[in-house]
Design an enzyme around this catalytic site. Structure first.
Site, PDB file in Angstrom:
ATOM      1  N   CYS A  10       0.819  -1.211   0.000  1.00  0.00           N
ATOM      2  CA  CYS A  10       0.000   0.000   0.000  1.00  0.00           C
ATOM      3  C   CYS A  10       0.855   1.264   0.000  1.00  0.00           C
ATOM      4  CB  CYS A  10      -0.992   0.010   1.158  1.00  0.00           C
ATOM      5  SG  CYS A  10      -0.313   0.142   2.800  1.00  0.00           S
ATOM      6  N   CYS A  11       0.226   2.363  -0.417  1.00  0.00           N
ATOM      7  CA  CYS A  11       0.869   3.675  -0.472  1.00  0.00           C
ATOM      8  C   CYS A  11       2.002   3.662  -1.496  1.00  0.00           C
ATOM      9  CB  CYS A  11       1.340   4.068   0.920  1.00  0.00           C
ATOM     10  SG  CYS A  11       1.792   5.811   1.101  1.00  0.00           S
ATOM     11  N   ILE A  12       3.237   3.924  -1.105  1.00  0.00           N
ATOM     12  CA  ILE A  12       4.373   3.941  -2.024  1.00  0.00           C
ATOM     13  C   ILE A  12       4.967   2.543  -2.235  1.00  0.00           C
ATOM     14  CG2 ILE A  12       6.109   4.398  -0.228  1.00  0.00           C
ATOM     15  CD1 ILE A  12       6.035   5.883  -3.827  1.00  0.00           C
TER      16      ILE A  12
END
Length: 226
Positions: A136-138
């Site tokens: 998730c995210c980066i």
């Protein structure tokens, strides 16, 4: 879903130089609710640098990724070098700048980055074993760098409404030969061929509960594939 064994890999403690705390916590809550058995890992390496989260600037001190990650794990954590893929059904990586600074060098080199060897070998081992990977995210940039042709999301590919200020990451992922799939914050994308599940989390400027729900979607899809 109950009884699934999941490894959670951290990158420190704190959004600007480690794992994003809310993302790590959300993943752990959703895994707990699903009855998964979780063990937490982090590489025993020095952080790229330490950020004073109050002032938003680097400090002179040095910190260790495993030691800092232990804060999030409440002390119950192991060196990533000790992770045995055969003991787990899936692996999940929360986001935070620590992923782009400590687990790889994306924060400095972008798509030309290198990935920490232990992180790379861990992801390759789960992929080879056809076991699901949640990011998730980066964190999806790790998959984009290691698995050419995979499909991931870091949100929308264009920042049309101001909610996706990091939309240029999507273009970098495409330049690596991967396919970026635009998804909203509450959604997850499943690359069924590679068993890679991604969600944008804090790559989107959204209320915390929406980010929490998106991580829940990612966790749910990972457990379905496990």
């Amino acid at each position: 879903m109950a009884g699934r064994r999941v490894a959670l890999v951290l990158a420190g403690c704190g959004v600007f130089d480690g794992s994003e705390i809310h993302e790590a916590s959300a993943a752990l809550v959703h895994l707990s609710r699903a009855g998964a058995e979780v063990k937490i890992f982090a590489p025993n390496i020095e952080q790229m640098h330490v950020i004073d989260h109050l002032k938003g600037c680097p400090s002179e001190e040095k910190r260790n990724v495993l030691v800092e990650s232990a804060r999030l794990a409440r002390g119950n954590i192991q060196d990533l070098a000790e992770l045995k893929v055969g003991e787990f059904d899936a692996v999940i990586f929360p986001g935070g700048f620590g992923v782009a600074k400590n687990l790889c060098s994306w924060a400095v080199k972008g798509k030309e980055c290198s990935v920490n060897e232990q992180v790379k070998s861990t992801l390759e081992a789960f992929h080879s074993a056809k076991k699901p990977i949640g990011l998730c995210c980066i964190s999806p940039v790790l998959a984009a760098k290691i698995f050419p042709g995979c499909e991931v999301t870091v949100g929308h590919s264009k920042d049309t409404d101001g909610r996706f200020p990091d939309a240029d990451t999507a273009a970098a992922i495409e330049e690596l030969g991967c396919k970026h799939i635009s998804k909203d914050v509450h959604e997850a994308h499943v690359d069924s061929a590679n068993k890679i599940v991604t969600t944008c989390a804090f790559m989107c400027k959204a209320p915390l509960h929406e980010i929490f729900d998106g991580i829940g979607a990612m966790v749910s899809e990972v457990l379905k594939l496990a």
